[in-house]
Motif scaffolding. Structure first.
Motif, PDB file in Angstrom:
ATOM      1  N   THR A   1      81.179 101.187  73.558  1.00  0.00           N
ATOM      2  CA  THR A   1      80.206 100.775  72.552  1.00  0.00           C
ATOM      3  C   THR A   1      80.554  99.400  72.000  1.00  0.00           C
ATOM      4  O   THR A   1      79.677  98.555  71.815  1.00  0.00           O
ATOM      5  CB  THR A   1      80.141 101.807  71.402  1.00  0.00           C
ATOM      6  N   THR A   2      81.832  99.164  71.760  1.00  0.00           N
ATOM      7  CA  THR A   2      82.270  97.841  71.296  1.00  0.00           C
ATOM      8  C   THR A   2      81.953  96.781  72.341  1.00  0.00           C
ATOM      9  O   THR A   2      81.488  95.691  72.016  1.00  0.00           O
ATOM     10  CB  THR A   2      83.782  97.855  70.975  1.00  0.00           C
ATOM     11  N   VAL A   3      82.181  97.098  73.611  1.00  0.00           N
ATOM     12  CA  VAL A   3      81.893  96.145  74.692  1.00  0.00           C
ATOM     13  C   VAL A   3      80.382  95.901  74.774  1.00  0.00           C
ATOM     14  O   VAL A   3      79.938  94.752  74.913  1.00  0.00           O
ATOM     15  CB  VAL A   3      82.456  96.654  76.038  1.00  0.00           C
ATOM     16  N   ILE A   4      79.584  96.942  74.653  1.00  0.00           N
ATOM     17  CA  ILE A   4      78.124  96.797  74.697  1.00  0.00           C
ATOM     18  C   ILE A   4      77.643  95.904  73.555  1.00  0.00           C
ATOM     19  O   ILE A   4      76.798  95.024  73.750  1.00  0.00           O
ATOM     20  CB  ILE A   4      77.437  98.183  74.658  1.00  0.00           C
ATOM     21  N   GLU A   5      78.179  96.097  72.362  1.00  0.00           N
ATOM     22  CA  GLU A   5      77.795  95.254  71.229  1.00  0.00           C
ATOM     23  C   GLU A   5      78.201  93.803  71.452  1.00  0.00           C
ATOM     24  O   GLU A   5      77.469  92.881  71.091  1.00  0.00           O
ATOM     25  CB  GLU A   5      78.407  95.794  69.941  1.00  0.00           C
ATOM     26  N   ALA A   6      79.346  93.587  72.068  1.00  0.00           N
ATOM     27  CA  ALA A   6      79.776  92.226  72.383  1.00  0.00           C
ATOM     28  C   ALA A   6      78.817  91.586  73.388  1.00  0.00           C
ATOM     29  O   ALA A   6      78.452  90.411  73.248  1.00  0.00           O
ATOM     30  CB  ALA A   6      81.204  92.240  72.932  1.00  0.00           C
ATOM     31  N   ILE A   7      78.403  92.357  74.380  1.00  0.00           N
ATOM     32  CA  ILE A   7      77.445  91.855  75.361  1.00  0.00           C
ATOM     33  C   ILE A   7      76.139  91.470  74.667  1.00  0.00           C
ATOM     34  O   ILE A   7      75.571  90.412  74.931  1.00  0.00           O
ATOM     35  CB  ILE A   7      77.199  92.904  76.474  1.00  0.00           C
TER      36      ILE A   7
ATOM     37  N   GLY B   1      92.816  96.753  72.351  1.00  0.00           N
ATOM     38  CA  GLY B   1      91.471  96.843  71.794  1.00  0.00           C
ATOM     39  C   GLY B   1      90.752  95.515  71.739  1.00  0.00           C
ATOM     40  O   GLY B   1      89.570  95.460  71.424  1.00  0.00           O
ATOM     41  N   GLU B   2      91.442  94.436  72.059  1.00  0.00           N
ATOM     42  CA  GLU B   2      90.779  93.129  72.061  1.00  0.00           C
ATOM     43  C   GLU B   2      89.800  93.069  73.228  1.00  0.00           C
ATOM     44  O   GLU B   2      90.108  93.495  74.346  1.00  0.00           O
ATOM     45  CB  GLU B   2      91.782  91.992  72.175  1.00  0.00           C
ATOM     46  N   VAL B   3      88.613  92.549  72.945  1.00  0.00           N
ATOM     47  CA  VAL B   3      87.575  92.368  73.957  1.00  0.00           C
ATOM     48  C   VAL B   3      87.227  90.895  73.967  1.00  0.00           C
ATOM     49  O   VAL B   3      86.943  90.309  72.922  1.00  0.00           O
ATOM     50  CB  VAL B   3      86.318  93.224  73.631  1.00  0.00           C
ATOM     51  N   GLU B   4      87.242  90.288  75.143  1.00  0.00           N
ATOM     52  CA  GLU B   4      86.976  88.855  75.264  1.00  0.00           C
ATOM     53  C   GLU B   4      85.900  88.634  76.317  1.00  0.00           C
ATOM     54  O   GLU B   4      85.991  89.177  77.423  1.00  0.00           O
ATOM     55  CB  GLU B   4      88.265  88.149  75.670  1.00  0.00           C
ATOM     56  N   LEU B   5      84.888  87.866  75.953  1.00  0.00           N
ATOM     57  CA  LEU B   5      83.861  87.459  76.898  1.00  0.00           C
ATOM     58  C   LEU B   5      83.961  85.957  77.047  1.00  0.00           C
ATOM     59  O   LEU B   5      83.788  85.222  76.075  1.00  0.00           O
ATOM     60  CB  LEU B   5      82.461  87.843  76.390  1.00  0.00           C
TER      61      LEU B   5
END
Length: 106
Positions: free
Chosen positions: A35-41, A97-101
């Motif tokens: 969900t966090t990744v989807i929100e980042a996208i 937990g860090e997500v980077e795009l």
């Protein structure tokens, strides 16, 4: 955290000429890592259609959720990364937990 339960530490920075979007997933929350990744996208990538479907086209969200989920006795996983491409971006998810795009420049 914001009032909606979303992480409030989202940042967009420019490093070495590449725009980078970062956020951090809170493993203490009930929300799934995917969900966090989807929100980042949704915030960082121009996609057609639902972001959840776009993510599912490149990686299994359930597998992503399980990859860094705490193990027995609530022991956090503290190392490892997974990377995958999405359109003109490289998405990196760290065990912390860090997500980077990061936009991939031609």
């Amino acid at each position: 955290m914001t009032d909606e339960g979303r992480p409030s530490d989202r940042t967009v920075s420019v490093g070495e000429g590449s725009p980078v979007y970062r956020t951090t997933h809170d493993f203490e929350s009930r929300r799934a890592l995917s969900t966090t990744v989807i929100e980042a996208i949704e915030e960082a990538v121009d996609v057609e259609g639902p972001s959840s479907r776009v993510l599912a086209d490149v990686i299994d969200p359930d597998c992503l959720d399980g990859l860094f989920r705490p193990v027995r006795h609530r022991t956090d996983r503290d190392n490892g990364i997974v990377q995958f491409p999405l359109k003109e971006h490289r998405i990196t998810v760290y065990a912390t937990g860090e997500v980077e795009l990061r936009r991939i420049e031609d």
